[in-house]
Write a protein that holds these residues in place. Structure first.
Motif, PDB file in Angstrom:
ATOM      1  N   GLN A   1       0.837  -1.324   0.072  1.00 51.10           N
ATOM      2  CA  GLN A   1      -0.087   0.106   0.109  1.00 51.10           C
ATOM      3  C   GLN A   1       1.000   1.328  -0.064  1.00 51.10           C
ATOM      4  N   ARG A   2       0.462   2.268  -0.641  1.00 54.62           N
ATOM      5  CA  ARG A   2       1.147   3.347  -0.891  1.00 54.62           C
ATOM      6  C   ARG A   2       1.128   3.880   0.761  1.00 54.62           C
ATOM      7  N   PRO A   3       2.220   4.633   1.002  1.00 54.69           N
ATOM      8  CA  PRO A   3       2.323   5.201   2.416  1.00 54.69           C
ATOM      9  C   PRO A   3       1.277   6.531   2.536  1.00 54.69           C
ATOM     10  N   GLU A   4       0.871   6.524   3.593  1.00 54.18           N
ATOM     11  CA  GLU A   4      -0.324   7.650   3.822  1.00 54.18           C
ATOM     12  C   GLU A   4       0.448   9.139   3.935  1.00 54.18           C
TER      13      GLU A   4
END
Length: 130
Positions: free
Chosen positions: A3-6
């Motif tokens: 998942q893409r970092p927040e």
């Protein structure tokens, strides 16, 4: 699955490479009115507006060289393209086009070149949502 970092992106910087960094910086400061946001010595990051920036890099120090063919365009959207057109006519820029309308994409615009040939388009939307 990865998942893409927040978190939001903090800056957007497009880097262009120059033979004469001082001349490029003077153009973007004095003609375009952009402000120096980050000075890294051989790279000058100029604030365009919002989170958008253009990075001007001395080609002798950067990751790329300045090439004669510049297949990238910087486009800035402004509220009054006619005022910008009158302004760049007065200050004198290279490769200034006539004002044009592109009904298909809903813009009124013109283009010109910076001191080393990178093309800049200045445009205004001619219809909502364009």
């Amino acid at each position: 699955m990865a998942q893409r970092p927040e978190g939001d992106v903090q800056l957007t910087i497009t880097f262009w490479y120059y033979k004469d960094l001082a001349r490029a910086e003077a153009f973007y400061r004095d003609v375009m009115g952009f402000t120096l946001a980050i000075d890294q010595g051989w790279a000058k990051i100029m604030h365009i507006g919002g989170g958008a920036h253009v990075g001007l890099v001395d080609e002798t120090k950067g990751m790329h060289n300045s090439e004669p063919i510049k297949p990238v365009q910087l486009c800035i959207r402004v509220p009054d393209v006619d005022a910008w057109y009158a302004y760049v006519q007065e200050v004198g820029v290279d490769g200034l086009s006539e004002l044009f309308v592109n009904d298909e994409i809903g813009i009124r615009a013109f283009v010109f070149n910076d001191p080393e040939g990178w093309q800049i388009e200045v445009q205004t939307a001619t219809r909502p949502g364009a």
